[in-house]
Design a protein around this motif. Structure first.
Motif, mmCIF file in Angstrom:
data_model
loop_
_atom_site.group_PDB
_atom_site.id
_atom_site.type_symbol
_atom_site.label_atom_id
_atom_site.label_comp_id
_atom_site.label_asym_id
_atom_site.label_seq_id
_atom_site.Cartn_x
_atom_site.Cartn_y
_atom_site.Cartn_z
ATOM 1 N N GLU A 106 0.833 -1.214 0.000
ATOM 2 C CA GLU A 106 0.000 0.000 0.000
ATOM 3 C C GLU A 106 0.865 1.261 0.000
ATOM 4 O OE1 GLU A 106 -0.486 -2.427 2.382
ATOM 5 O OE2 GLU A 106 -2.310 -3.343 1.580
ATOM 6 N N HIS A 107 1.982 1.214 0.714
ATOM 7 C CA HIS A 107 2.876 2.376 0.773
ATOM 8 C C HIS A 107 3.476 2.646 -0.602
ATOM 9 C CE1 HIS A 107 5.539 5.378 2.356
ATOM 10 N NE2 HIS A 107 6.618 4.682 2.028
ATOM 11 N N ILE A 108 3.878 1.602 -1.297
ATOM 12 C CA ILE A 108 4.419 1.767 -2.646
ATOM 13 C C ILE A 108 3.354 2.366 -3.552
ATOM 14 C CG2 ILE A 108 5.356 0.580 -4.673
ATOM 15 C CD1 ILE A 108 6.521 -1.511 -2.697
ATOM 16 N N GLY A 109 2.133 1.838 -3.467
ATOM 17 C CA GLY A 109 1.035 2.366 -4.278
ATOM 18 C C GLY A 109 0.774 3.828 -4.017
ATOM 19 N N THR A 110 0.836 4.232 -2.752
ATOM 20 C CA THR A 110 0.628 5.634 -2.396
ATOM 21 C C THR A 110 1.718 6.514 -2.995
ATOM 22 O OG1 THR A 110 -0.465 4.993 -0.341
ATOM 23 C CG2 THR A 110 0.384 7.237 -0.458
ATOM 24 N N VAL A 112 3.515 5.883 -5.666
ATOM 25 C CA VAL A 112 3.323 5.926 -7.114
ATOM 26 C C VAL A 112 2.199 6.900 -7.463
ATOM 27 C CG1 VAL A 112 2.605 4.594 -9.147
ATOM 28 C CG2 VAL A 112 4.240 3.616 -7.541
ATOM 29 N N MET A 113 1.107 6.851 -6.704
ATOM 30 C CA MET A 113 -0.012 7.760 -6.973
ATOM 31 C C MET A 113 0.426 9.214 -6.821
ATOM 32 S SD MET A 113 -3.527 5.887 -6.470
ATOM 33 C CE MET A 113 -4.322 7.319 -6.019
ATOM 34 N N GLU A 114 1.198 9.511 -5.782
ATOM 35 C CA GLU A 114 1.696 10.883 -5.585
ATOM 36 C C GLU A 114 2.563 11.313 -6.759
ATOM 37 O OE1 GLU A 114 3.764 10.856 -1.861
ATOM 38 O OE2 GLU A 114 1.925 10.586 -0.695
ATOM 39 N N GLY A 115 3.436 10.413 -7.199
ATOM 40 C CA GLY A 115 4.319 10.735 -8.325
ATOM 41 C C GLY A 115 3.560 10.936 -9.619
ATOM 42 N N LEU A 116 2.596 10.054 -9.889
ATOM 43 C CA LEU A 116 1.822 10.167 -11.126
ATOM 44 C C LEU A 116 0.936 11.399 -11.133
ATOM 45 C CD1 LEU A 116 0.774 6.474 -11.845
ATOM 46 C CD2 LEU A 116 2.356 7.899 -13.163
ATOM 47 N N LYS A 117 0.452 11.786 -9.978
ATOM 48 C CA LYS A 117 -0.404 12.974 -9.905
ATOM 49 C C LYS A 117 0.355 14.205 -10.399
ATOM 50 C CE LYS A 117 -3.933 14.858 -6.909
ATOM 51 N NZ LYS A 117 -4.494 14.841 -5.548
ATOM 52 N N GLY A 118 1.648 14.248 -10.106
ATOM 53 C CA GLY A 118 2.470 15.360 -10.564
ATOM 54 C C GLY A 118 2.909 15.238 -12.014
ATOM 55 N N LEU A 119 2.914 14.016 -12.548
ATOM 56 C CA LEU A 119 3.358 13.804 -13.930
ATOM 57 C C LEU A 119 2.227 13.928 -14.945
ATOM 58 C CD1 LEU A 119 5.826 10.770 -14.028
ATOM 59 C CD2 LEU A 119 6.318 13.159 -14.466
ATOM 60 N N ASP A 120 1.121 13.209 -14.687
ATOM 61 C CA ASP A 120 0.054 13.128 -15.675
ATOM 62 C C ASP A 120 -1.232 12.669 -14.983
ATOM 63 O OD1 ASP A 120 -0.368 12.915 -18.850
ATOM 64 O OD2 ASP A 120 -1.468 11.291 -17.872
ATOM 65 N N GLU A 121 -2.260 13.507 -15.026
ATOM 66 C CA GLU A 121 -3.508 13.194 -14.323
ATOM 67 C C GLU A 121 -4.219 11.971 -14.890
ATOM 68 O OE1 GLU A 121 -5.785 16.818 -14.310
ATOM 69 O OE2 GLU A 121 -4.827 17.485 -12.455
ATOM 70 N N ILE A 122 -4.136 11.755 -16.188
ATOM 71 C CA ILE A 122 -4.778 10.582 -16.793
ATOM 72 C C ILE A 122 -4.097 9.305 -16.289
ATOM 73 C CG2 ILE A 122 -5.308 9.374 -18.950
ATOM 74 C CD1 ILE A 122 -6.927 11.997 -18.487
ATOM 75 N N ALA A 123 -2.778 9.301 -16.262
ATOM 76 C CA ALA A 123 -2.042 8.145 -15.745
ATOM 77 C C ALA A 123 -2.369 7.930 -14.270
ATOM 78 C CB ALA A 123 -0.540 8.336 -15.940
ATOM 79 N N TYR A 124 -2.513 9.018 -13.542
ATOM 80 C CA TYR A 124 -2.888 8.952 -12.119
ATOM 81 C C TYR A 124 -4.229 8.240 -11.959
ATOM 82 C CZ TYR A 124 -4.644 10.774 -7.644
ATOM 83 O OH TYR A 124 -5.187 10.904 -6.387
ATOM 84 N N ILE A 125 -5.203 8.624 -12.779
ATOM 85 C CA ILE A 125 -6.531 8.007 -12.685
ATOM 86 C C ILE A 125 -6.472 6.549 -13.118
ATOM 87 C CG2 ILE A 125 -8.870 8.048 -13.655
ATOM 88 C CD1 ILE A 125 -8.541 11.145 -13.750
ATOM 89 N N ARG A 126 -5.714 6.255 -14.169
ATOM 90 C CA ARG A 126 -5.564 4.859 -14.607
ATOM 91 C C ARG A 126 -4.978 3.995 -13.494
ATOM 92 N NH1 ARG A 126 -2.690 5.683 -20.492
ATOM 93 N NH2 ARG A 126 -4.559 6.197 -21.685
ATOM 94 N N PHE A 127 -3.899 4.487 -12.884
ATOM 95 C CA PHE A 127 -3.253 3.719 -11.817
ATOM 96 C C PHE A 127 -4.216 3.558 -10.635
ATOM 97 C CE2 PHE A 127 -0.602 2.978 -8.126
ATOM 98 C CZ PHE A 127 0.290 2.034 -8.586
#
Length: 161
Positions: A106-110, A112-127
């Motif tokens: 869960e910590h890894i997932g969190t 990754v979500m934080e990182g993707l949110k800053g990179l690309d919102e679509i990728a964030y939602i997909r993940f």
């Protein structure tokens, strides 16, 4: 280093240089057996990490698996691979620097979500749809509403004239 094409153990390094973020050494190699060319990356590993899954099962941490899951989320998105590499390297450094040999999935997932949110919102939602196990369209709607309210909090003066 074994050749990925023919399996020969005799390969030569033709070029070595650090990656842009200086977290790895990129080596161009050529096989003396078949002449095939390939690239390898050498990274520092501070400690062996184990991932504790939701079921309690423990598996070795695999940086490549992390990278693949991020790349799946970013598929067909206009994001520079170097930014993705820096994000994944940053996550790995964070995990290694905790001092713990075990890390919760869960910590890894969190992270990754934080990182993707800053990179690309679509990728964030997909993940998020996989990570949070979305079951229906309403889950996507809830996520979008949450993102919208987060943006409103970040920019409270956007409605003002």
């Amino acid at each position: 280093m074994r050749c990925p094409y023919c399996g020969c153990d005799d390969t030569q390094v033709k070029d070595s240089r650090p990656t842009e973020d200086n977290t790895a050494i990129r080596r161009r190699r050529v096989c003396t057996g078949c002449g095939g060319r390939f690239t390898t990356f050498e990274r520092v590993q501070l400690r062996e990490l184990s991932v504790v899954k939701r079921t309690g099962r423990r598996v070795p941490f695999d940086r490549d698996k992390l990278m693949r899951s991020v790349q799946v989320s970013l598929r067909k998105r206009p994001v520079d691979i170097e930014k993705v590499e820096r994000m994944v390297s940053g996550i790995v450094r964070q995990l290694e620097s905790t001092g713990d040999a075990e890390v919760q999935a869960e910590h890894i997932g969190t992270l990754v979500m934080e990182g993707l949110k800053g990179l690309d919102e679509i990728a964030y939602i997909r993940f998020a749809s996989v990570y949070k196990n979305f079951r229906e369209a309403k889950d996507f709607s809830d996520m979008l509403n949450e993102m919208s309210s987060d943006q409103d909090e970040d920019d409270p003066g956007q409605d003002e004239d």
